[in-house]
Design an enzyme around this catalytic site. Structure first.
Site, short mmCIF file in Angstrom:
data_model
loop_
_atom_site.label_atom_id
_atom_site.label_comp_id
_atom_site.label_asym_id
_atom_site.label_seq_id
_atom_site.Cartn_x
_atom_site.Cartn_y
_atom_site.Cartn_z
N SER A 1 0.87 -1.19 0.00
CA SER A 1 0.00 0.00 0.00
C SER A 1 0.90 1.23 0.00
O SER A 1 2.13 1.10 0.05
CB SER A 1 -0.88 -0.01 1.25
OG SER A 1 -0.06 -0.24 2.38
N LEU A 2 0.30 2.39 -0.10
CA LEU A 2 1.07 3.63 -0.20
C LEU A 2 0.97 4.40 1.11
O LEU A 2 -0.06 4.36 1.79
CB LEU A 2 0.50 4.52 -1.32
CG LEU A 2 0.69 4.02 -2.74
CD1 LEU A 2 -0.18 4.82 -3.70
CD2 LEU A 2 2.15 4.09 -3.15
N ASN A 3 2.05 5.11 1.46
CA ASN A 3 1.97 6.04 2.60
C ASN A 3 1.21 7.28 2.15
O ASN A 3 1.50 7.85 1.10
CB ASN A 3 3.39 6.42 3.06
CG ASN A 3 4.04 5.28 3.84
OD1 ASN A 3 3.39 4.60 4.62
ND2 ASN A 3 5.31 5.06 3.58
N LYS B 1 -4.80 9.43 -8.46
CA LYS B 1 -5.05 8.27 -7.59
C LYS B 1 -6.51 7.85 -7.77
O LYS B 1 -7.43 8.44 -7.22
CB LYS B 1 -4.75 8.60 -6.14
CG LYS B 1 -4.79 7.38 -5.22
CD LYS B 1 -4.24 7.67 -3.83
CE LYS B 1 -4.26 6.41 -2.97
NZ LYS B 1 -5.62 5.88 -2.74
N1 LIG Z 1 -5.00 4.11 -7.06
C1 LIG Z 1 -4.11 4.47 -8.00
O1 LIG Z 1 -4.47 5.11 -8.97
C2 LIG Z 1 -2.70 4.01 -7.85
C3 LIG Z 1 -2.35 3.17 -6.80
C4 LIG Z 1 -1.03 2.75 -6.66
C5 LIG Z 1 -0.61 1.87 -5.59
O2 LIG Z 1 -1.44 1.42 -4.75
C6 LIG Z 1 0.80 1.53 -5.51
C7 LIG Z 1 1.29 0.70 -4.49
C8 LIG Z 1 2.64 0.42 -4.48
F1 LIG Z 1 3.14 -0.34 -3.50
C9 LIG Z 1 3.52 0.91 -5.43
C10 LIG Z 1 3.02 1.73 -6.46
C11 LIG Z 1 1.68 2.03 -6.49
O3 LIG Z 1 1.23 2.83 -7.50
C12 LIG Z 1 -0.07 3.20 -7.59
N2 LIG Z 1 -0.41 4.02 -8.61
C13 LIG Z 1 -1.68 4.43 -8.77
N3 LIG Z 1 -1.97 5.26 -9.83
#
Ligand SMILES: NC(=O)c1cc2c(=O)c3cc(F)ccc3oc2nc1N
Length: 326
Positions: A82-84, A114
């Protein structure tokens, strides 16, 4: 010379796949719905009369029809982290300082909207979709392959016969969400609280015919297992995903300074309510993959990315405000 039945079927499968790609992946329809439907009915009739020519990646296989008692578990060989989250420009600057301190040099970032959907992982072997899975807890997810095949923007066959695993977001467009809830209200059913819940409830349906009816879409954003691709940064990876036939979000931008990152964030803070899909922020990633590898991961999240979260959206967008694209 008259085409054989096999040639007629193959020709229709090819045409309908191209038309569906233009409509569902590129948002650029090349034929009108009536013409598409007419060809589609011709293909259904021919494949029904000659099932020996029906292929698993024919456009007619998108309608679903598998009903399961439950979802098999899937182990993600490469975990989905997940992301911080961050909530201010100061936190973004602190993130940039940490990155520069660790690497000993400045970096360029890529900003991606996002998407507020649910994470999915798609596995292809020899260019054919073999597995769709939900994120689950990041290591164990659910097998949703049957349902993935009904999502029109998920390619059943890639433009190259390669082995690859990709990740992205499955979402329900705002307009589809509003229409679904109107229909459910008329039928006296509970309505979904938001498009994210509607997407999660739709992709995790045991009856794939129901999933097929929900007009889900996707934006792919990660090459988990690169396979034979040689890409050095995230911007290139997204271009490769486009070339392979995936739907990616075109609003992305490479930013060389945090001020540019902040300008991108502010521009989308205002545009957010006009987008035909929900976003809950902007993902900021170090663009270069060798820098990403040097920064690595904590137990739960990458050190090379943060998710800037917008304040919760005020009023629910009305249907008039939305640009009517998928
Ligand atoms: N919701 C999103 O549009 C979105 C979500 C993630 C991630 O959850 C994510 C999780 C990681 F560990 C690494 C990269 C990521 O890149 C991501 N890039 C995005 N555009």
């Amino acid at each position: 010379m008259k085409q054989t039945v096999a040639e007629q079927i193959h020709d229709l499968q090819k045409k309908l796949t191209e038309y569906a790609y233009a409509y569902y992946v590129k948002d650029q329809p090349v034929v009108d719905d009536a013409y598409y439907d007419q060809l589609y009915q011709q293909l259904v009739a021919l494949e029904t009369a000659h099932p020996e020519y029906q292929t698993s990646d024919s456009p007619t296989q998108r309608v679903g029809g598998v009903v399961r008692k439950g979802f098999e578990k899937v182990v993600h060989e490469i975990p989905l982290y997940s992301l911080n989250d961050v909530f201010s420009k100061a936190e973004i600057i602190a993130f940039d300082q940490r990155v520069q301190k660790t690497l000993g040099h400045a970096v360029s970032y890529i900003c991606e909207l996002k998407i507020d959907g649910l994470s999915i992982s798609l596995k292809y072997e020899n260019g054919r979709l073999v597995r769709g899975a939900t994120r689950g807890d990041g290591t164990i997810g659910e097998n949703i392959t049957d349902n993935s095949k009904t999502v029109k923007s998920i390619p059943l066959t890639l433009t190259e016969p390669i082995d690859i695993e990709v990740r992205g977001e499955c979402y329900m467009p705002k307009a589809s969400f509003i229409q679904l809830n109107q229909k459910r209200e008329e039928e006296g059913l509970d309505i979904f609280a938001n498009p994210r819940n509607a997407a999660a409830g739709s992709i995790r349906q045991l009856d794939s015919k129901v999933t097929a009816s929900r007009n889900l879409s996707t934006f792919l954003y990660t090459l988990a297992d690169f396979g034979p691709l040689h890409v050095t940064n995230q911007a290139e990876a997204l271009t490769h995903l486009d070339d392979l036939g995936f739907r990616t979000n075109q609003e992305r931008a490479v930013c060389s300074t945090i001020d540019d990152v902040w300008a991108y964030i502010e521009s989308f803070h205002d545009k957010r309510s006009q987008l035909p899909y929900e976003i809950d922020g902007v993902v900021i990633k170090v663009n270069d993959f060798s820098d990403q590898n040097q920064l690595g991961f904590t137990v739960k999240a990458p050190r090379w990315a943060v998710a800037y979260k917008f304040p919760p959206e005020e009023a629910q967008t009305t249907i008039e405000e939305i640009e009517w694209t998928v």
